[in-house]
Scaffold this motif. Sequence first.
Motif: not given
Length: 211
Positions: A31, A34-37
Amino acid sequence: MPDQPSTLREQRRAETQRTIQAHAVRLFTERGYDATTMTDVAEAAGVSPMTVYRHFPTKEDLVLVDQNGRLVAERIIASSATQPLVRRIGSALIDSATTLTSGGHGDDLTAGEQFLLARLRLMISTPALRAKHLDNHYALQQAIVDALGGDATDPDTAFHAHAAASACLAAMHTALVRWAEDDGRTELPDLIAKALAAAFGDDIVDTAPDA
């Protein structure tokens, strides 16, 4: 027997940490970092966000935390103190890479090697990880100095240990980047040995066991 519960807890903790990190690296690769939390990682690993934070206090730690410092320090401590500093450090770096990899190539890479490659690619391509990686570099350098006994009261001894560790780690970093760019087609221990030889000479790496 009294140590058994503690050992079991440590084993479970280590297994949980490995599971969380494996899912994190997979999600970051699929993903984007930066897009993964952290919550995404927790859901994928089947644990609570609090558990993730307990094992990995920061998002960067999900990629950067490893056992390399411990492996390198153990190998240095076991080596002969009569050897040159660079040889002791270089041999330890090669041995730890041998432990972390198993000699696969290209499509034959093991799961462990694929995981290491994915981590390296994330470190190289992600600005936040590149900056944080410098902290890890200094931590590994200090682990090496401590293993050498470089925290002695003699300032020259400490200086020589720090200089040798820093130079060897620079050579290893060059090998790691090449290995990642090469998709693991060359064995990582061999690349580290070649980088060390390029920096210090062909005879600096002693692959023979200590007497």
